[in-house]
Motif scaffolding. Structure first.
Motif, PDB file in Angstrom:
ATOM      1  N   ARG A  23      13.628  50.746  -9.900  1.00 18.90           N
ATOM      2  CA  ARG A  23      13.903  49.454  -9.244  1.00 18.90           C
ATOM      3  C   ARG A  23      14.149  49.654  -7.757  1.00 18.90           C
ATOM      4  O   ARG A  23      13.683  48.861  -6.928  1.00 18.90           O
ATOM      5  CB  ARG A  23      15.112  48.764  -9.877  1.00 18.90           C
TER       6      ARG A  23
ATOM      7  N   LEU B 139      10.867  50.318  -6.176  1.00 15.52           N
ATOM      8  CA  LEU B 139      10.100  49.069  -6.097  1.00 15.52           C
ATOM      9  C   LEU B 139      10.566  48.226  -4.915  1.00 15.52           C
ATOM     10  O   LEU B 139       9.737  47.677  -4.175  1.00 15.52           O
ATOM     11  CB  LEU B 139      10.240  48.287  -7.403  1.00 15.52           C
ATOM     12  N   MET B 140      11.877  48.122  -4.727  1.00 14.82           N
ATOM     13  CA  MET B 140      12.364  47.343  -3.588  1.00 14.82           C
ATOM     14  C   MET B 140      11.855  47.945  -2.287  1.00 14.82           C
ATOM     15  O   MET B 140      11.447  47.216  -1.367  1.00 14.82           O
ATOM     16  CB  MET B 140      13.893  47.268  -3.608  1.00 14.82           C
ATOM     17  N   ASP B 141      11.850  49.272  -2.184  1.00 16.91           N
ATOM     18  CA  ASP B 141      11.320  49.907  -0.973  1.00 16.91           C
ATOM     19  C   ASP B 141       9.837  49.569  -0.784  1.00 16.91           C
ATOM     20  O   ASP B 141       9.384  49.314   0.343  1.00 16.91           O
ATOM     21  CB  ASP B 141      11.474  51.432  -1.059  1.00 16.91           C
TER      22      ASP B 141
ATOM     23  N   ILE C 225       8.226  46.921  -2.000  1.00 16.15           N
ATOM     24  CA  ILE C 225       8.138  45.499  -1.639  1.00 16.15           C
ATOM     25  C   ILE C 225       8.394  45.342  -0.134  1.00 16.15           C
ATOM     26  O   ILE C 225       7.690  44.593   0.548  1.00 16.15           O
ATOM     27  CB  ILE C 225       9.153  44.666  -2.453  1.00 16.15           C
ATOM     28  N   ALA C 226       9.390  46.052   0.369  1.00 15.17           N
ATOM     29  CA  ALA C 226       9.721  45.931   1.792  1.00 15.17           C
ATOM     30  C   ALA C 226       8.591  46.470   2.665  1.00 15.17           C
ATOM     31  O   ALA C 226       8.224  45.853   3.679  1.00 15.17           O
ATOM     32  CB  ALA C 226      11.036  46.662   2.085  1.00 15.17           C
TER      33      ALA C 226
ATOM     34  N   SER D 270       5.701  44.005   2.428  1.00 15.41           N
ATOM     35  CA  SER D 270       6.065  42.765   3.112  1.00 15.41           C
ATOM     36  C   SER D 270       5.939  42.920   4.622  1.00 15.41           C
ATOM     37  O   SER D 270       5.402  42.039   5.314  1.00 15.41           O
ATOM     38  CB  SER D 270       7.515  42.387   2.772  1.00 15.41           C
ATOM     39  N   THR D 271       6.446  44.023   5.135  1.00  9.42           N
ATOM     40  CA  THR D 271       6.425  44.250   6.582  1.00  9.42           C
ATOM     41  C   THR D 271       4.994  44.346   7.086  1.00  9.42           C
ATOM     42  O   THR D 271       4.617  43.711   8.093  1.00  9.42           O
ATOM     43  CB  THR D 271       7.206  45.539   6.912  1.00  9.42           C
TER      44      THR D 271
ATOM     45  N   ASN E  14       6.585  34.940   0.535  1.00  9.12           N
ATOM     46  CA  ASN E  14       7.065  34.554  -0.798  1.00  9.12           C
ATOM     47  C   ASN E  14       6.929  35.787  -1.680  1.00  9.12           C
ATOM     48  O   ASN E  14       5.837  36.376  -1.769  1.00  9.12           O
ATOM     49  CB  ASN E  14       6.234  33.412  -1.380  1.00  9.12           C
ATOM     50  N   VAL E  15       8.013  36.167  -2.336  1.00  8.98           N
ATOM     51  CA  VAL E  15       8.033  37.356  -3.193  1.00  8.98           C
ATOM     52  C   VAL E  15       8.518  36.917  -4.571  1.00  8.98           C
ATOM     53  O   VAL E  15       9.588  36.307  -4.678  1.00  8.98           O
ATOM     54  CB  VAL E  15       8.958  38.449  -2.620  1.00  8.98           C
ATOM     55  N   ALA E  16       7.748  37.208  -5.597  1.00 10.06           N
ATOM     56  CA  ALA E  16       8.109  36.670  -6.913  1.00 10.06           C
ATOM     57  C   ALA E  16       7.533  37.510  -8.035  1.00 10.06           C
ATOM     58  O   ALA E  16       6.427  38.037  -7.940  1.00 10.06           O
ATOM     59  CB  ALA E  16       7.586  35.237  -7.051  1.00 10.06           C
ATOM     60  N   THR E  17       8.302  37.610  -9.112  1.00 14.04           N
ATOM     61  CA  THR E  17       7.774  38.102 -10.371  1.00 14.04           C
ATOM     62  C   THR E  17       7.995  37.011 -11.414  1.00 14.04           C
ATOM     63  O   THR E  17       9.123  36.602 -11.673  1.00 14.04           O
ATOM     64  CB  THR E  17       8.382  39.467 -10.770  1.00 14.04           C
TER      65      THR E  17
ATOM     66  N   GLU F 205       9.868  43.060 -17.480  1.00 12.33           N
ATOM     67  CA  GLU F 205      10.896  42.527 -16.590  1.00 12.33           C
ATOM     68  C   GLU F 205      11.298  43.591 -15.569  1.00 12.33           C
ATOM     69  O   GLU F 205      11.206  44.803 -15.847  1.00 12.33           O
ATOM     70  CB  GLU F 205      12.149  42.129 -17.386  1.00 12.33           C
ATOM     71  N   LEU F 206      11.826  43.155 -14.424  1.00 13.47           N
ATOM     72  CA  LEU F 206      12.418  44.108 -13.476  1.00 13.47           C
ATOM     73  C   LEU F 206      13.428  45.005 -14.189  1.00 13.47           C
ATOM     74  O   LEU F 206      13.504  46.212 -13.920  1.00 13.47           O
ATOM     75  CB  LEU F 206      13.139  43.355 -12.349  1.00 13.47           C
ATOM     76  N   ILE F 207      14.206  44.404 -15.104  1.00 11.73           N
ATOM     77  CA  ILE F 207      15.251  45.190 -15.775  1.00 11.73           C
ATOM     78  C   ILE F 207      14.692  46.096 -16.861  1.00 11.73           C
ATOM     79  O   ILE F 207      15.457  46.829 -17.489  1.00 11.73           O
ATOM     80  CB  ILE F 207      16.390  44.297 -16.324  1.00 11.73           C
TER      81      ILE F 207
END
Lengths: 148, 148
Positions: free
Chosen positions: A61, A64-66, A68-69, A72-73, A85-88, A52-54
């Protein structure tokens, strides 16, 4: 020695089977799904046992968000897609992995999410390799550091 | 005056129609999907015109990840679910919103993602209200600040 070092991370073989590796960001391995229906990247944080993300530490985390960004860009810039679309999900392959998918209003699943819609369409290898080259070049040029 | 203040955020009416509001975290409104098939929360960052994660400023993305983690932890604790699914799709409702869904190996869509699988099953209001009370209590007790 922490428990982390006792169990080294390795990529789940089911993820490996359906993708080609683009390279590693500081936290995540970047994979290209071998499905030409959609430009579809997958980030896999290299942390053993994370489901899980948690399960990730707070600093992972944030990293990871960085990532993903960044991905994505770059994916939107390369594809001129209409939506990301972004999903786990992870209901079938437990190893934590994050889908980053470029969607188009004329793709074969729109407006539904991609899962379970179309049979995977493997890339022609030259098309796949050209996409990987473009992806690596874009990630090397965005100022965040290249794929290793 | 920034452009942000010229266009105040408001909840998309389609999201409002399918949910009940639990309250606001510092960045996101927390909604409960009115679908008793799955315990299903939705976070909506209160930022006008945000459609993609990458439309958020980096500090807002970091805050969003923190709020996803808080809501994920509380949702798993409340439901004892087998898996969390976290996704931002937005192909039909463009306003940026993040699904945080508690999944069970015996739910009606498992192991598929939930979208397009089962008709929504509205909650009995007392069940819904009890869940919202529990959710608010758990978010008030986790040390991150209560829902406003």
């Amino acid at each position: 020695m922490t428990s982390e070092t006792k169990t080294p991370w390795s990529l789940d073989p089911r993820l490996a089977a359906d993708t080609v590796a683009a390279g590693d960001l500081p936290l995540s391995r970047v994979l290209l799904s071998n499905d030409a229906n959609y430009p579809w990247l997958i980030l896999v944080p290299r942390r053993a046992r994370a489901v899980e993300l948690i399960d990730l530490a707070a600093n992972d985390r944030a990293q990871l968000m960085d990532e993903i960004a960044r991905v994505s860009t770059v994916l939107r810039d390369l594809t001129a897609c209409h939506k990301l679309n972004v999903a786990t999900i992870g209901n079938m392959v437990a190893q934590l992995h994050i889908h980053v998918i470029a969607r188009f209003r004329d793709d074969g699943a729109w407006p539904a999410p991609v899962w379970g819609k179309l049979p995977a369409k493997p890339y022609d290898p030259p098309v796949r390799d050209a996409f990987l080259r473009d992806l690596k070049a874009a990630l090397a040029a965005d100022g965040g550091g290249q794929l290793e």
